[in-house]
Write a protein that holds these residues in place. Structure first.
Motif, PDB file in Angstrom:
ATOM      1  N   SER A 158       1.513 -15.034  -0.079  1.00  0.00           N
ATOM      2  CA  SER A 158       1.477 -14.198  -1.273  1.00  0.00           C
ATOM      3  C   SER A 158       0.887 -12.846  -0.936  1.00  0.00           C
ATOM      4  N   LEU A 159       1.240 -11.857  -1.760  1.00  0.00           N
ATOM      5  CA  LEU A 159       0.823 -10.479  -1.521  1.00  0.00           C
ATOM      6  C   LEU A 159       0.432  -9.836  -2.837  1.00  0.00           C
ATOM      7  N   LEU A 160      -0.701  -9.172  -2.839  1.00  0.00           N
ATOM      8  CA  LEU A 160      -1.128  -8.372  -3.991  1.00  0.00           C
ATOM      9  C   LEU A 160      -0.955  -6.901  -3.635  1.00  0.00           C
ATOM     10  N   ILE A 161      -0.259  -6.151  -4.499  1.00  0.00           N
ATOM     11  CA  ILE A 161      -0.087  -4.712  -4.311  1.00  0.00           C
ATOM     12  C   ILE A 161      -1.113  -4.016  -5.198  1.00  0.00           C
ATOM     13  N   ALA A 162      -1.999  -3.254  -4.585  1.00  0.00           N
ATOM     14  CA  ALA A 162      -3.082  -2.594  -5.308  1.00  0.00           C
ATOM     15  C   ALA A 162      -3.001  -1.086  -5.089  1.00  0.00           C
ATOM     16  N   GLY A 163      -3.851  -0.370  -5.818  1.00  0.00           N
ATOM     17  CA  GLY A 163      -3.885   1.076  -5.687  1.00  0.00           C
ATOM     18  C   GLY A 163      -4.174   1.727  -7.025  1.00  0.00           C
ATOM     19  N   THR A 192      -3.807   3.996 -10.451  1.00  0.00           N
ATOM     20  CA  THR A 192      -2.773   4.061 -11.474  1.00  0.00           C
ATOM     21  C   THR A 192      -1.767   5.171 -11.147  1.00  0.00           C
ATOM     22  N   GLY A 193      -0.491   4.842 -11.219  1.00  0.00           N
ATOM     23  CA  GLY A 193       0.552   5.824 -10.959  1.00  0.00           C
ATOM     24  C   GLY A 193       0.860   6.044  -9.500  1.00  0.00           C
ATOM     25  N   ILE A 194       0.291   5.248  -8.614  1.00  0.00           N
ATOM     26  CA  ILE A 194       0.481   5.454  -7.177  1.00  0.00           C
ATOM     27  C   ILE A 194       1.840   4.938  -6.706  1.00  0.00           C
ATOM     28  N   GLY A 195       2.446   3.989  -7.480  1.00  0.00           N
ATOM     29  CA  GLY A 195       3.759   3.476  -7.111  1.00  0.00           C
ATOM     30  C   GLY A 195       3.810   1.987  -6.894  1.00  0.00           C
ATOM     31  N   LYS A 196       2.846   1.247  -7.450  1.00  0.00           N
ATOM     32  CA  LYS A 196       2.814  -0.207  -7.231  1.00  0.00           C
ATOM     33  C   LYS A 196       4.033  -0.890  -7.867  1.00  0.00           C
ATOM     34  N   SER A 197       4.266  -0.613  -9.141  1.00  0.00           N
ATOM     35  CA  SER A 197       5.423  -1.206  -9.816  1.00  0.00           C
ATOM     36  C   SER A 197       6.727  -0.699  -9.215  1.00  0.00           C
ATOM     37  N   SER A 198       6.696   0.522  -8.708  1.00  0.00           N
ATOM     38  CA  SER A 198       7.902   1.085  -8.094  1.00  0.00           C
ATOM     39  C   SER A 198       8.316   0.294  -6.867  1.00  0.00           C
ATOM     40  N   LEU A 199       7.327  -0.245  -6.133  1.00  0.00           N
ATOM     41  CA  LEU A 199       7.653  -1.061  -4.963  1.00  0.00           C
ATOM     42  C   LEU A 199       8.344  -2.356  -5.404  1.00  0.00           C
ATOM     43  N   LEU A 200       7.914  -2.916  -6.522  1.00  0.00           N
ATOM     44  CA  LEU A 200       8.607  -4.091  -7.063  1.00  0.00           C
ATOM     45  C   LEU A 200      10.031  -3.728  -7.469  1.00  0.00           C
ATOM     46  N   PHE A 215       5.011 -15.271  -3.584  1.00  0.00           N
ATOM     47  CA  PHE A 215       4.915 -14.398  -4.747  1.00  0.00           C
ATOM     48  C   PHE A 215       4.224 -13.097  -4.383  1.00  0.00           C
ATOM     49  N   VAL A 216       4.655 -12.035  -5.073  1.00  0.00           N
ATOM     50  CA  VAL A 216       4.117 -10.691  -4.895  1.00  0.00           C
ATOM     51  C   VAL A 216       3.657 -10.204  -6.255  1.00  0.00           C
ATOM     52  N   GLY A 235      -2.915 -14.086  -0.359  1.00  0.00           N
ATOM     53  CA  GLY A 235      -3.278 -14.138   1.045  1.00  0.00           C
ATOM     54  C   GLY A 235      -3.519 -12.773   1.649  1.00  0.00           C
ATOM     55  N   ARG A 236      -2.822 -11.751   1.166  1.00  0.00           N
ATOM     56  CA  ARG A 236      -3.004 -10.405   1.691  1.00  0.00           C
ATOM     57  C   ARG A 236      -2.955  -9.388   0.553  1.00  0.00           C
ATOM     58  N   VAL A 237      -3.557  -8.227   0.799  1.00  0.00           N
ATOM     59  CA  VAL A 237      -3.599  -7.144  -0.187  1.00  0.00           C
ATOM     60  C   VAL A 237      -3.021  -5.894   0.454  1.00  0.00           C
ATOM     61  N   LEU A 238      -1.961  -5.351  -0.177  1.00  0.00           N
ATOM     62  CA  LEU A 238      -1.356  -4.099   0.272  1.00  0.00           C
ATOM     63  C   LEU A 238      -1.849  -3.001  -0.669  1.00  0.00           C
ATOM     64  N   THR A 239      -2.615  -2.068  -0.142  1.00  0.00           N
ATOM     65  CA  THR A 239      -3.152  -0.979  -0.956  1.00  0.00           C
ATOM     66  C   THR A 239      -2.350   0.290  -0.676  1.00  0.00           C
ATOM     67  N   LEU A 240      -1.736   0.835  -1.724  1.00  0.00           N
ATOM     68  CA  LEU A 240      -0.946   2.058  -1.582  1.00  0.00           C
ATOM     69  C   LEU A 240      -1.846   3.268  -1.735  1.00  0.00           C
ATOM     70  N   LEU A 241      -1.590   4.286  -0.914  1.00  0.00           N
ATOM     71  CA  LEU A 241      -2.387   5.509  -0.908  1.00  0.00           C
ATOM     72  C   LEU A 241      -1.511   6.698  -1.275  1.00  0.00           C
ATOM     73  N   ALA A 242      -2.165   7.797  -1.617  1.00  0.00           N
ATOM     74  CA  ALA A 242      -1.439   9.008  -1.974  1.00  0.00           C
ATOM     75  C   ALA A 242      -0.628   9.512  -0.793  1.00  0.00           C
ATOM     76  N   GLY A 243       0.578  10.063  -1.094  1.00  0.00           N
ATOM     77  CA  GLY A 243       1.419  10.622  -0.047  1.00  0.00           C
ATOM     78  C   GLY A 243       2.249   9.602   0.690  1.00  0.00           C
ATOM     79  N   GLY A 244       2.250   8.339   0.234  1.00  0.00           N
ATOM     80  CA  GLY A 244       3.052   7.311   0.878  1.00  0.00           C
ATOM     81  C   GLY A 244       2.316   6.455   1.877  1.00  0.00           C
ATOM     82  N   GLY A 245       1.034   6.707   2.091  1.00  0.00           N
ATOM     83  CA  GLY A 245       0.267   5.885   3.024  1.00  0.00           C
ATOM     84  C   GLY A 245      -0.044   4.517   2.445  1.00  0.00           C
ATOM     85  N   TRP A 246      -0.535   3.618   3.279  1.00  0.00           N
ATOM     86  CA  TRP A 246      -0.851   2.263   2.830  1.00  0.00           C
ATOM     87  C   TRP A 246      -1.776   1.584   3.831  1.00  0.00           C
ATOM     88  N   THR A 247      -2.472   0.565   3.350  1.00  0.00           N
ATOM     89  CA  THR A 247      -3.301  -0.282   4.219  1.00  0.00           C
ATOM     90  C   THR A 247      -3.035  -1.736   3.863  1.00  0.00           C
TER      91      THR A 247
END
Length: 577
Positions: A398-403, A405-413, A544-545, A558-570
């Protein structure tokens, strides 16, 4: 201005012309229906309608000869001639007026079949390729519901009348002109010139109506949309006490709709009705001016004069009917344009989807969920949301997309679902039939409770399994409290948002997808219920994501994907609770 009127104002002038482009649009909407193998009964029906039209025209002309005999019988005091002429005229009159009723029944039958077929075809284009989503997201076209329901039915109903009207009018003009030529050549020539002049004047009057009627249709659609929004957002309006603001907004929409309708009515009355009135006077006096001197000179009898007047009147009526085609065309044209724009928008999306340039590639693999060098942009290319994302989810992961507000989390879905495709790289996941999406506000259908649980891919599931799924998501009494699984109610109004979210989780337990995408899917439930629902989800073994803001969500992934400004991520692994 309203959205529909603003759109109309931005259209090309060619959209409002009665020309070959309109003909091509109409042909594209109608020709496929008539060229199907299954269309032969409707060809027979149309042939009967056209035969009725031709027969009615012939009877009308034959009645002119009966009228001539009646008149001569009266003038010459010949009772037998008058009687025979009267009986023939009465019989012809009765038959000529009975036939259109039978043709009307056939026309209604064809219209019904044509409308069902065309609605199904256009609706298929609207729902196919997610055209509906693109229109709702970008607002490219106003009121698609009105285009499919009202505009389409108007086009079919009015266009079906045209072949019979054109054939009858052409036949009436041709046959009437031949009869007039036998009576007086100069009268036939004058009638031909008068018909041409009336055609030009009528065309110039009707052409501007296309744009006016388009604007009127758009304004009516905006008004209906505004009224529907009040029902859809009733609670929010009530909380805000927004009745006064809504009254002002709806009053403005009513004013726009009434003004547009008034403009159509006034233009039609003041402009397009003037030529028929003016030419009607000329049609009335023309036979007298040409035939009366010949009567006084003894060259023709009164019956011939009466016949000439009757046939000239018939030709005038046929000419008016032929030119009257412009009236339904001016009414059909704006509605045909509105339907054609919907189909053409679908064509444009399909063509865009076929182009590989700047598109995210998609592959379907039931056993793999992965991003390969994914680059995601907003649909218009204004922002880069994700750059060079490479990630694979193993079985049961499973993956949690964090970041922010407005960074693009729902957009990745949305990119995973294939809704947003601008960018590059590749997304691999199971097919749409093997995935389930849970938005923050679940979609509740207009159907019974059983259909809610089986949405979107209904199948036969024992009622006991459905009730068990409801109990598992802590809705054990929902069916019993509302009359059972077969109860049809307005579930979107009856159920709270938290209950709707739990209902959506019950769909997971029933459909058992391979991948679940959750966008703030537990935002309206308490923390204890959220933890319970995610434990149920994990117990199914499905990948699930999730997208969410609550801090406790990380513990269920199991993992957390954090979106950053400018398209970066961790990418990180959450620590123990």
């Amino acid at each position: 201005m309203s959205a529909g009127i603003e759109e109309a104002a931005s259209l090309r002038r060619s959209d409002f012309r009665i020309d070959l482009r309109l003909a091509r649009r109409l042909a594209r909407l109608f020709v496929p229906f008539w060229t199907r193998a299954a269309a032969w009964p409707y060809w027979i029906g149309m042939a009967l309608i056209l035969a009725e039209t031709a027969l009615t025209t012939a009877l009308a002309l034959r009645s002119s000869f009966a009228l001539k005999d009646m008149t001569n019988g009266l003038v010459n005091r010949d009772g037998a001639l008058f009687r025979d002429g009267f009986l023939a005229y009465a019989l012809l009159f009765a038959v000529a007026h009975a036939l259109p009723g039978l043709a009307g029944i056939l026309g209604a039958w064809i219209t019904r079949a044509w409308r069902i077929w065309l609605t199904t075809r256009v609706l298929g284009r609207y729902l196919g390729g997610r055209v509906y989503y693109d229109i709702a997201r970008g607002g490219a076209l106003d009121n698609p519901d009105q285009r499919i329901q009202d505009s389409l039915s108007t086009v079919v109903a009015q266009f079906l009348r045209l072949p019979a009207v054109v054939l009858g009018a052409l036949g009436g003009v041709a046959a009437g002109s031949a009869v007039l030529g036998g009576i007086d050549g100069s009268l036939a020539a004058a009638v031909a010139a008068l018909s041409l002049a009336q055609a030009v004047a009528t065309y110039l009057g009707y052409v501007p109506l296309v744009r006016l009627r388009y604007l009127a249709a758009a304004a009516a659609g905006d008004l209906r949309h505004g009224l529907a929004r009040i029902g859809a957002h009733a609670e929010a309006i009530a909380f805000h006490g927004g009745e006064a603001a809504e009254r002002v907004r709806i009053a403005a929409a009513v004013d726009a709709a009434v003004r547009r309708d008034l403009a159509v009515t006034l233009f039609r009355r003041l402009v397009t009705d003037v030529p028929p009135l003016a030419f009607g006077l000329v049609w009335l006096v023309l036979p007298y001016l040409i035939l009366a001197p010949r009567l006084f000179a003894g060259e023709i009898d009164v019956g011939t004069l009466t016949q000439g007047m009757a046939v000239a009147t018939s030709v005038a009526g046929a000419t008016g009917a032929l030119l009257g085609v412009l009236a339904p065309l001016s009414g059909v044209a704006p509605h045909a344009v509105r339907v054609a724009q919907l189909v053409e928008h679908a064509d444009a999306l399909a063509a865009r989807a076929e182009g590989p340039e700047g598109r995210i590639a998609r592959e379907h693999d039931p056993d793999r969920v992965a991003f390969d060098d994914l680059r995601l942009e907003t649909p218009g290319g204004e922002r880069r949301l994700v750059q060079h994302l490479t990630l694979t989810l193993g079985p049961g992961e499973s993956l949690l997309i964090a970041g922010e507000t407005g960074i693009g989390k729902s957009s990745l879905l949305r990119a995973m679902a294939g809704l947003w495709t601008r960018g590059g790289g590749r997304v691999t996941l199971p097919s749409a039939e093997e995935c389930l999406f849970l938005p923050q506000r679940p979609y509740v259908t207009a159907a019974d409770l059983r259909a809610q649980l089986l949405y979107p891919r209904g199948r036969d599931v024992p009622d006991a399994d459905l009730l068990a799924a409801l109990a598992a998501v802590r809705l054990p009494d929902l069916a019993a409290d509302h009359g059972g699984l077969g109860a049809e109610k307005d579930w979107g109004r009856i159920l709270s948002l938290g209950e709707q979210q739990r209902l959506a989780f019950a769909r997971i337990l029933i459909t058992r997808p391979r991948l679940v995408l959750l966008d703030e899917a537990t935002s309206a439930v308490d923390l204890a219920t959220e933890e319970h629902l995610y434990r149920l989800l994990a117990a199914t073994g499905v990948r699930f994501v999730s997208v969410g803001h609550r801090a406790g969500l990380a513990a269920h992934h199991g993992r957390v994907l954090t979106l950053l400004a400018g398209g970066g991520w961790t990418l990180s692994t959450p620590g123990p609770c």
